[in-house]
Write a protein that holds these residues in place. Structure first.
Motif, PDB file in Angstrom:
ATOM      1  N   GLY A 119       0.804  -1.209   0.000  1.00 54.85           N
ATOM      2  CA  GLY A 119       0.000   0.000   0.000  1.00 54.85           C
ATOM      3  C   GLY A 119       0.842   1.267   0.000  1.00 54.85           C
ATOM      4  O   GLY A 119       2.071   1.225   0.099  1.00 54.85           O
ATOM      5  N   PRO A 120       0.188   2.418  -0.077  1.00 53.51           N
ATOM      6  CA  PRO A 120       0.907   3.705  -0.064  1.00 53.51           C
ATOM      7  C   PRO A 120       1.422   4.019   1.331  1.00 53.51           C
ATOM      8  O   PRO A 120       0.903   3.514   2.328  1.00 53.51           O
ATOM      9  CB  PRO A 120      -0.171   4.705  -0.495  1.00 53.51           C
ATOM     10  CG  PRO A 120      -1.460   4.070  -0.058  1.00 53.51           C
ATOM     11  CD  PRO A 120      -1.272   2.592  -0.234  1.00 53.51           C
ATOM     12  N   PRO A 121       2.451   4.856   1.461  1.00 58.78           N
ATOM     13  CA  PRO A 121       2.963   5.224   2.788  1.00 58.78           C
ATOM     14  C   PRO A 121       1.944   6.039   3.567  1.00 58.78           C
ATOM     15  O   PRO A 121       1.206   6.857   2.998  1.00 58.78           O
ATOM     16  CB  PRO A 121       4.216   6.051   2.474  1.00 58.78           C
ATOM     17  CG  PRO A 121       4.003   6.556   1.093  1.00 58.78           C
ATOM     18  CD  PRO A 121       3.205   5.506   0.371  1.00 58.78           C
ATOM     19  N   GLY A 122       1.900   5.775   4.884  1.00 59.94           N
ATOM     20  CA  GLY A 122       0.996   6.516   5.757  1.00 59.94           C
ATOM     21  C   GLY A 122       1.754   7.176   6.884  1.00 59.94           C
ATOM     22  O   GLY A 122       2.995   7.236   6.887  1.00 59.94           O
ATOM     23  N   ASP A 123       1.017   7.655   7.877  1.00 62.58           N
ATOM     24  CA  ASP A 123       1.633   8.358   8.997  1.00 62.58           C
ATOM     25  C   ASP A 123       2.548   7.459   9.814  1.00 62.58           C
ATOM     26  O   ASP A 123       3.453   7.950  10.498  1.00 62.58           O
ATOM     27  CB  ASP A 123       0.548   8.940   9.910  1.00 62.58           C
ATOM     28  CG  ASP A 123      -0.217  10.081   9.249  1.00 62.58           C
ATOM     29  OD1 ASP A 123       0.298  10.626   8.253  1.00 62.58           O
ATOM     30  OD2 ASP A 123      -1.323  10.401   9.728  1.00 62.58           O
ATOM     31  N   GLU A 124       2.323   6.138   9.770  1.00 62.74           N
ATOM     32  CA  GLU A 124       3.141   5.192  10.554  1.00 62.74           C
ATOM     33  C   GLU A 124       4.206   4.506   9.711  1.00 62.74           C
ATOM     34  O   GLU A 124       4.847   3.566  10.177  1.00 62.74           O
ATOM     35  CB  GLU A 124       2.223   4.148  11.194  1.00 62.74           C
ATOM     36  CG  GLU A 124       1.156   4.713  12.100  1.00 62.74           C
ATOM     37  CD  GLU A 124       1.745   5.527  13.232  1.00 62.74           C
ATOM     38  OE1 GLU A 124       2.773   5.102  13.792  1.00 62.74           O
ATOM     39  OE2 GLU A 124       1.187   6.603  13.541  1.00 62.74           O
ATOM     40  N   SER A 125       4.387   4.958   8.489  1.00 60.29           N
ATOM     41  CA  SER A 125       5.321   4.279   7.572  1.00 60.29           C
ATOM     42  C   SER A 125       6.751   4.783   7.765  1.00 60.29           C
ATOM     43  O   SER A 125       7.387   5.316   6.839  1.00 60.29           O
ATOM     44  CB  SER A 125       4.861   4.479   6.127  1.00 60.29           C
ATOM     45  OG  SER A 125       3.591   3.920   5.917  1.00 60.29           O
ATOM     46  N   TYR A 126       7.228   4.626   8.994  1.00 62.91           N
ATOM     47  CA  TYR A 126       8.595   5.000   9.334  1.00 62.91           C
ATOM     48  C   TYR A 126       9.213   3.895  10.180  1.00 62.91           C
ATOM     49  O   TYR A 126       8.516   3.150  10.862  1.00 62.91           O
ATOM     50  CB  TYR A 126       8.638   6.314  10.121  1.00 62.91           C
ATOM     51  CG  TYR A 126       8.141   7.507   9.341  1.00 62.91           C
ATOM     52  CD1 TYR A 126       9.004   8.253   8.555  1.00 62.91           C
ATOM     53  CD2 TYR A 126       6.796   7.878   9.397  1.00 62.91           C
ATOM     54  CE1 TYR A 126       8.547   9.344   7.838  1.00 62.91           C
ATOM     55  CE2 TYR A 126       6.326   8.972   8.685  1.00 62.91           C
ATOM     56  CZ  TYR A 126       7.208   9.697   7.896  1.00 62.91           C
ATOM     57  OH  TYR A 126       6.764  10.767   7.184  1.00 62.91           O
ATOM     58  N   SER A 127      10.533   3.784  10.107  1.00 66.29           N
ATOM     59  CA  SER A 127      11.261   2.889  11.003  1.00 66.29           C
ATOM     60  C   SER A 127      12.056   3.738  11.981  1.00 66.29           C
ATOM     61  O   SER A 127      12.455   4.866  11.671  1.00 66.29           O
ATOM     62  CB  SER A 127      12.197   1.973  10.216  1.00 66.29           C
ATOM     63  OG  SER A 127      11.467   1.016   9.489  1.00 66.29           O
ATOM     64  N   HIS A 128      12.292   3.174  13.153  1.00 67.94           N
ATOM     65  CA  HIS A 128      13.023   3.887  14.193  1.00 67.94           C
ATOM     66  C   HIS A 128      14.058   2.958  14.799  1.00 67.94           C
ATOM     67  O   HIS A 128      13.825   1.754  14.938  1.00 67.94           O
ATOM     68  CB  HIS A 128      12.064   4.380  15.277  1.00 67.94           C
ATOM     69  CG  HIS A 128      10.955   5.234  14.749  1.00 67.94           C
ATOM     70  ND1 HIS A 128      11.086   6.587  14.568  1.00 67.94           N
ATOM     71  CD2 HIS A 128       9.696   4.922  14.339  1.00 67.94           C
ATOM     72  CE1 HIS A 128       9.964   7.084  14.074  1.00 67.94           C
ATOM     73  NE2 HIS A 128       9.098   6.081  13.934  1.00 67.94           N
ATOM     74  N   MET A 129      15.215   3.511  15.184  1.00 65.54           N
ATOM     75  CA  MET A 129      16.284   2.720  15.773  1.00 65.54           C
ATOM     76  C   MET A 129      16.892   3.431  16.970  1.00 65.54           C
ATOM     77  O   MET A 129      17.149   4.639  16.911  1.00 65.54           O
ATOM     78  CB  MET A 129      17.392   2.438  14.739  1.00 65.54           C
ATOM     79  CG  MET A 129      16.971   1.575  13.577  1.00 65.54           C
ATOM     80  SD  MET A 129      18.321   1.269  12.410  1.00 65.54           S
ATOM     81  CE  MET A 129      19.439   0.289  13.440  1.00 65.54           C
ATOM     82  N   ASP A 130      17.122   2.672  18.039  1.00 61.48           N
ATOM     83  CA  ASP A 130      18.009   3.126  19.108  1.00 61.48           C
ATOM     84  C   ASP A 130      19.425   2.700  18.738  1.00 61.48           C
ATOM     85  O   ASP A 130      19.626   1.714  18.016  1.00 61.48           O
ATOM     86  CB  ASP A 130      17.618   2.482  20.439  1.00 61.48           C
ATOM     87  CG  ASP A 130      16.276   2.983  20.948  1.00 61.48           C
ATOM     88  OD1 ASP A 130      15.955   4.152  20.717  1.00 61.48           O
ATOM     89  OD2 ASP A 130      15.549   2.175  21.566  1.00 61.48           O
TER      90      ASP A 130
END
Length: 388
Positions: A317-328
């Motif tokens: 699907g298309p990118p949305g508001d939660e379409s991010y990755s995060h790293m410590d």
């Protein structure tokens, strides 16, 4: 440092470096192995068959496959941060271009002999297609690395098959693991003694918690004259009984290569994993090697933290508001203790590969003697490196 029984012997009861009271820096984990990193599994396929002369490419086999699973069997297809370093490129590690591009791996890491990379590569794909069809429906770029075992093994005999690669993956387990002439290390030599598979780990205290750094090596490098243990040059004291030197007609016996894998549960960026991989040659250097032209010394480090944050799968699907990755990640300015852990564990892994071994005779009657424990201990005592 207190000696823990699991640190001094392998599961089969073979001595490890700490059984010789060799002074070693740092604090090991419970098994003093790469499997001290939670979730990491190691499996072997060991192939020992035949005796006598080489016969039309079907002579004695002294070879095998080692498999390292960063997230266990269920986690195959899950991405983890990774970094690759080639100290000397006379060797092969497949998948390196993708590691450089994406900074991650998601499949088992296999180590074998130079001419068995192909069947092991296919074996990984077959395992994933059989057990993880959704993962196999996308592209697969397995990591398969090699060192040369042609002194003891009929390397052109096609003894390693895809089934051996699959078996190594299936056999992968946690806890204490065997060392020496097992898996991909079966036919390998180190400092013209019998070498092979070796492992070690270190605990790194970091604020309110501790992390683990584990190393596994396929040790197949170094000339006899170079061997150094606990800072003591031992080449001269151990110069006798060196059939490899005669085999190579006095040429370099430092050929053969070293593949090193670092695992950690510390949260790291791909570039920081690469920085860990770059420290492995410093651990090898503590054992004496100067890095032969004929030795492909290639290293890979991965972090099991930030699970799947770096996945590169086809999006849905298309990118949305939660379409991010995060790293410590550990701040770069606090990496030194992790570097030290890699160097210390690498040094010990080499020594374990040497100590946990026996004489082996292979193709054409070629023989590789085991490291003589009594002579090593006597030489170290004479130099005051261990208590007399």
């Amino acid at each position: 440092m207190d000696q823990v029984p699991t640190h001094t012997t392998t599961p089969a009861g073979k001595a490890r470096a700490r059984a010789l009271a060799i002074p070693l820096q740092g604090t090991p984990g419970p098994a003093n192995a790469i499997t001290d990193v939670a979730g990491v599994l190691v499996g072997y396929s060991t192939i020992i068959k035949g005796e006598g002369e080489l016969n039309l490419g079907h002579g004695p086999a002294r070879t095998g496959v080692t498999a390292i699973l960063p997230f266990g069997h269920d986690g195959i297809g899950t991405a983890c941060a990774a970094g690759y370093h080639s100290f000397n490129g006379n060797g092969e590690m497949t998948g390196a271009s993708w590691i450089e591009e994406a900074g991650s791996i998601s499949l088992p890491i296999l180590i074998t002999n130079t001419h068995a990379v192909g069947p092991c590569h296919r074996g990984v794909i077959d395992w994933v297609a059989r057990h993880k069809p959704d993962v196999a429906n996308q592209w697969l770029l397995p990591v398969v690395a090699e060192t040369w075992d042609g002194y003891l093994n009929d390397i052109n005999g096609s003894h390693v098959t895809g089934d051996h690669a699959i078996a190594a993956i299936d056999n992968a387990a946690s806890g204490r693991i065997e060392e020496g002439s097992v898996g991909g290390g079966t036919g390998m030599n180190c400092y013209a003694f019998k070498g092979g598979s070796g492992t070690a780990s270190r605990i790194v205290d970091y604020g309110h918690r501790s992390y683990t750094v584990g190393v596994l090596l396929q040790a197949n490098f170094g000339s006899r004259r170079e061997l150094t243990i606990a800072g003591v040059p031992l080449g001269h004291a151990l110069a006798d009984d060196n059939p490899m030197e005669s085999y190579f007609s006095g040429g370099s016996t430092g050929a053969g290569s070293c593949i090193g894998i670092v695992a950690t549960d510390a949260p790291l960026l791909p570039g920081q994993c690469k920085a860990l991989a770059r420290r492995m040659p410093l651990g090898l250097a503590r054992t004496g090697t100067t890095g032969s032209h004929f030795s492909g010394d290639i290293f890979l480090a991965f972090s099991t933290a930030n699970s799947d944050a770096l996945n590169g799968r086809f999006p849905k699907g298309p990118p949305g508001d939660e379409s991010y990755s995060h790293m410590d990640f550990i701040p770069w300015g606090r990496m030194d203790d992790f570097y030290a852990a890699v160097v210390q564990a690498t040094e010990e892994a080499v020594l374990n590969a040497l100590v946990a071994n026996d004489d082996m005779t292979g193709r054409d009657g070629n023989r590789s003697p085991a490291l003589p424990h009594a002579k090593v201990l006597a030489a170290l005592k004479a130099r005051g490196a261990v208590a007399g």
